[in-house]
Design an enzyme around this catalytic site. Structure first.
Site, PDB file in Angstrom:
ATOM      1  N   LYS A 110      60.891  30.588  -0.539  1.00 10.54           N
ATOM      2  CA  LYS A 110      62.313  30.755  -0.197  1.00 10.54           C
ATOM      3  C   LYS A 110      62.415  30.499   1.302  1.00 10.54           C
ATOM      4  CE  LYS A 110      66.282  33.749  -0.161  1.00 10.54           C
ATOM      5  NZ  LYS A 110      66.650  34.958   0.573  1.00 10.54           N
ATOM      6  N   GLY A 113      73.447  41.144   3.370  1.00 14.55           N
ATOM      7  CA  GLY A 113      73.586  42.594   3.440  1.00 14.55           C
ATOM      8  C   GLY A 113      74.988  43.104   3.669  1.00 14.55           C
ATOM      9  N   ALA A 143      72.798  36.326  -1.247  1.00 14.98           N
ATOM     10  CA  ALA A 143      73.335  37.095  -0.112  1.00 14.98           C
ATOM     11  C   ALA A 143      74.814  37.413  -0.264  1.00 14.98           C
ATOM     12  CB  ALA A 143      73.109  36.383   1.216  1.00 14.98           C
ATOM     13  N   GLY A 144      75.129  38.686   0.000  1.00 16.04           N
ATOM     14  CA  GLY A 144      76.513  39.137   0.049  1.00 16.04           C
ATOM     15  C   GLY A 144      77.029  39.807  -1.207  1.00 16.04           C
ATOM     16  N   ASN A 194      69.513  41.875  -3.026  1.00 12.99           N
ATOM     17  CA  ASN A 194      68.611  42.935  -2.578  1.00 12.99           C
ATOM     18  C   ASN A 194      69.388  44.188  -2.184  1.00 12.99           C
ATOM     19  OD1 ASN A 194      66.068  43.182   0.074  1.00 12.99           O
ATOM     20  ND2 ASN A 194      66.593  44.576  -1.537  1.00 12.99           N
ATOM     21  N   THR A 195      70.216  44.067  -1.136  1.00 11.88           N
ATOM     22  CA  THR A 195      70.873  45.250  -0.570  1.00 11.88           C
ATOM     23  C   THR A 195      71.761  45.962  -1.584  1.00 11.88           C
ATOM     24  OG1 THR A 195      70.897  44.072   1.545  1.00 11.88           O
ATOM     25  CG2 THR A 195      72.215  46.062   1.403  1.00 11.88           C
TER      26      THR A 195
END
Length: 277
Positions: free
Chosen positions: A118, A179, A205-206, A227-228
């Site tokens: 990645k 995040g 992301a986001g 992830n977050t």
């Protein structure tokens, strides 16, 4: 005796996700940072049933050098595919060096054919937006070195097509900044990327909650990486379960085909040709 209704298997609709020469049944990918404890991370990854887990090679190497436990030592890599990432790299040259370390790490875990990376090149410390020029430069080199490159990019249709043309295995446009939990802020450009792409488009992301992951899949994305949203949830393993279900439902909804929107209402029970006794 009551007749049992046989429901078709979800797998009939959810064809494998193919990246490079590898195929995966899960279309949810999970990151490994920001969890409060190792146990919380492991429980969440198991609950998500993700086939691909991404690990920041720099963070894993630092933990190893300090003699600390990390997820690399705690997960079953016979069941999970490692996606090394170059998080923390500010230049193409840094990212290339870390990608090579990531490939060696995958081989040490027994994944001999794992050439995945990645690719993240992020010089911007405030908004963590990827560098398009550095990303393209690093991707071109890594493709030549037989890496399976999954580049993290802004939702830029032209850059996405350039990366596809040089041989990247996917493109990974951000939904909104890393995040941030802002959800899908670049829908128009993401739609263009999906429409023009001949390789998998993975939204990265986001994403903040399950409905946003489902929406990304309904747009026609091939997969979602997050992830977050899980790590910072009040109950990470429950959110991982929700994300798993939402990615599946979003994929099936996309394959089913959305009804056409209309301005006027249309009765669901038409009265034409109906006789009343």
């Amino acid at each position: 005796m009551q007749q049992q209704l046989l429901m078709p298997s979800i797998d009939l609709y959810n064809t494998p996700l193919t990246i490079g020469e590898q195929s995966f049944m899960s279309r949810l990918m999970l990151g490994t940072g920001k969890y409060k404890t190792l146990k919380e991370a492991i429980d969440s990854i198991n609950a998500s049933e993700s086939a691909i887990v991404t690990v920041a090679i720099r963070r894993a190497q630092n933990a190893k050098n300090l003699g600390k436990s990390n997820l690399i030592d705690c997960l079953n890599w016979q069941k999970i595919w490692l996606l090394p990432n170059t998080a923390g790299c500010k230049t193409a040259e840094e990212a290339i060096r870390v990608a090579i370390l990531g490939r060696e790490m995958a081989k040490k875990l027994g994944q001999i054919n794992n050439n995945f990376v990645k690719l993240e090149v992020i010089p911007d410390p405030k908004y963590l937006l990827p560098d398009p020029i550095g990303t393209l430069k690093a991707a071109e080199y890594l493709v030549q070195k037989k890496f399976t490159v999954l580049p993290y990019i802004n939702a830029d249709p032209m850059l996405a097509k350039q990366l596809e043309n040089i041989g990247c295995a996917t493109v990974m446009p951000l939904a909104s900044p890393i995040g941030s939990g802002q959800g899908l802020q670049n829908i128009s450009n993401i739609k263009i990327i999906i429409e023009n792409s001949n390789i998998p488009v993975i939204i990265d992301a986001g994403i903040g909650t399950a409905s946003e992951a489902s929406k990304a899949m309904e747009l026609g994305a091939s997969a979602v990486l997050l992830n977050t949203a899980v790590a910072k949830a009040s109950s990470p393993n429950l959110m991982a379960e929700a994300m798993k279900s939402s990615v599946i439902s979003g994929r099936i909804a996309y394959l089913a085909g959305r009804m056409t929107k209309t301005i006027q209402a249309q009765p669901s029970s038409p009265t034409d040709s109906i006789s009343f006794i």
